[in-house]
Write an enzyme that holds these catalytic residues in place. Sequence first.
Site, PDB file in Angstrom:
ATOM      1  N   GLN A 172      -3.493  -1.994   7.196  1.00  0.00           N
ATOM      2  CA  GLN A 172      -4.010  -3.361   7.247  1.00  0.00           C
ATOM      3  C   GLN A 172      -4.855  -3.633   5.990  1.00  0.00           C
ATOM      4  OE1 GLN A 172      -4.482  -1.438  10.505  1.00  0.00           O
ATOM      5  NE2 GLN A 172      -2.339  -1.994  10.606  1.00  0.00           N
ATOM      6  N   GLY A 179       3.190  -1.218   8.481  1.00  0.00           N
ATOM      7  CA  GLY A 179       4.570  -1.063   8.028  1.00  0.00           C
ATOM      8  C   GLY A 179       4.537  -0.800   6.545  1.00  0.00           C
ATOM      9  N   LYS A 235       0.827  -1.219   0.000  1.00  0.00           N
ATOM     10  CA  LYS A 235       0.000   0.000   0.000  1.00  0.00           C
ATOM     11  C   LYS A 235       0.858   1.264   0.000  1.00  0.00           C
ATOM     12  CE  LYS A 235      -2.138  -1.497   3.691  1.00  0.00           C
ATOM     13  NZ  LYS A 235      -1.739  -2.907   3.724  1.00  0.00           N
TER      14      LYS A 235
END
Length: 428
Positions: A222, A40, A16
Site C-alpha cells: 500500500q 498486488g 513497488k
Amino acid sequence: MPNVVVVGAQWGDEGKGRIVDWLAEKADVVARYNGGHNAGHTLVVDGKTYKLALLPSGVVRGKMGLIGNGVALDPEALLAEIERMAALGVAVTPDNLMIAETATLVLPVHRAIDAAQETLRRQPIGTTLRGIGPAYEDKVGRRGLRVCDLAEPDVLSDKLDALLQHHNAWFRGLGLDTLSKDGMLQRLLDIAPAILRFAGSVWQQLDMAHAAGKRTLFEGSQAVMLDIDWGSYPYVTSSSTVPAGAASGTGIAPSRVGHVVGVTKAYATRVGEGPFPTEIHGGPGNLLRERGHEFGVNTGRPRRCGWLDAAQLRQSVKVAGIDTLALTKLDILDGFECVQVCVGYEIDGRFFDFAPPGLAAQQSAVPVYEQLAGWSRPTRGTRSLAALPPEALAFIRFVEAQAGVPVSIVTTSPERDDTIVASDPFDA
Ligand code: IMO
Ligand code: MG
C-alpha cells in the site's frame, strides 16, 4: 551494511514490486512488514510476468524472503501463491521463506465481515474484500489468531470459539448467516503443517543478517496515503505502511531501517473510494488508464487516474522520511503535449500547500497546477538520464524541487532493465 525500505508514496500501485525487484539484486534478504494479499506487486523479467500478493518480491531473484509479524497472512492465499510461483519456475521452500510465528491470520470469517461491512457502510471504502481490515481489527481487539496458534490445536480451538462467539453475535444481530467452527478448525488443522514449515523467528533472522553484514530490503505494501494514520482516513487500509511500520512489523530497530525510497508514478492513480484532488474524469484520465494498464492486479478494478499531485508527494516525503524517490512509468506520459503537476490546493478561497485532514475540505480541494511542456520523443526503454528528452528531464527536476528530495531511480517500461539509476539507494 545499509538497509533500504521501499514505500508507496501515493495511493498504492506505484510499482513497488518492480523497484524491489531491481534493488533485490544487491540485497540478501527481502522482508514484507505490512498488509496482506490486498497488495498486488507485479514484476516483468524477460517478458515473463510475476504477480505477487503476499510473498516478498525478492523470491523471484531467489533471495531469502521474510514475512514479518506486521503482515496479515491468509494461509490459503499464501499456499495458492506458492503454487502459482512454482508453476512459473520459482520454488518457495523453507530455505528461502520464513513467516513470523506472530503474524496475524486472515480467516474466512474476516472475508465475510469485510463484505458485510462494505455493504452496510453508507460510504463504502472500496476495500479489496480480502478480509485484511477485519483481521487487523481482531489483532487490535486482542482476539486475533496468529501463525504460532496453528501449532497448538487446543489453543487454536479455544481462540476460534472466542472469535466466532464475538463475530456471530454481530452477524446474528444483523440477520446475517453465522459461521460454524467445525469446518474452519478442521481446515486450519489440515493446512497447519504446510504453513508451520515456514514459521520462524523473523526478528532473530534479521538480527543475524545484520550481524553477518547482510543487506535487508523492506518491501512496503500500500502507501503513505493509505496508511492508517497518515492516509485520507477512513479511506485507507488498516496497517502502518510507512517505514516506522517496517520496524514494528518485523522487529528491526527503527535506527536500522536504513535509506527510504518512496515510489511514485509520474502521474497518479487511486483504486477504491476517497478524496483524489487531481483525478481526471474522461479525456487524459482515460488515456492514462489505457496506456498505463491501470487495472487492479488483484481485483481487476479500473483505477482512477489523474495528474501527479506534488503537494501530496511532499507530505508523504515528510511523514515517511523519504530520502529519495523512485519515479515509475515515465513513459506513460510520452506524447502528451503538456503535463500538469499539482503544487497545492485552493479550498474555500485559501491556498494550501498540503492536504488538510477534514474530509469535506479534501473533497472540495481544487488543485492548483503548474503546466510543464510535454515531450514528443518517447522515453520508453530509455536507460540513462542523458538519453531522456530535455522536457522529460525538466519534469523530473520539477518533481524533485516540489518534493524536496532527489529522484534516485526512474523506470521507462515494465521490463526490469528499462531502469535509470541516478543514484544507488544501497550506496547512499
Ligand atoms: P499495493 O501494495 C492500491 C486500497 C483499497 C481500498 C483501501 C482499503 O499493490 O500498492 P483494504 O482491502 O486494504 O482494506 O482496502 O485500500 N488498497 C490498495 N490500493 N494498492 C494496494 O496495494 C492496495 N491495498 C489496498 O482499494 O481503497
Ligand atoms: Mg497493487
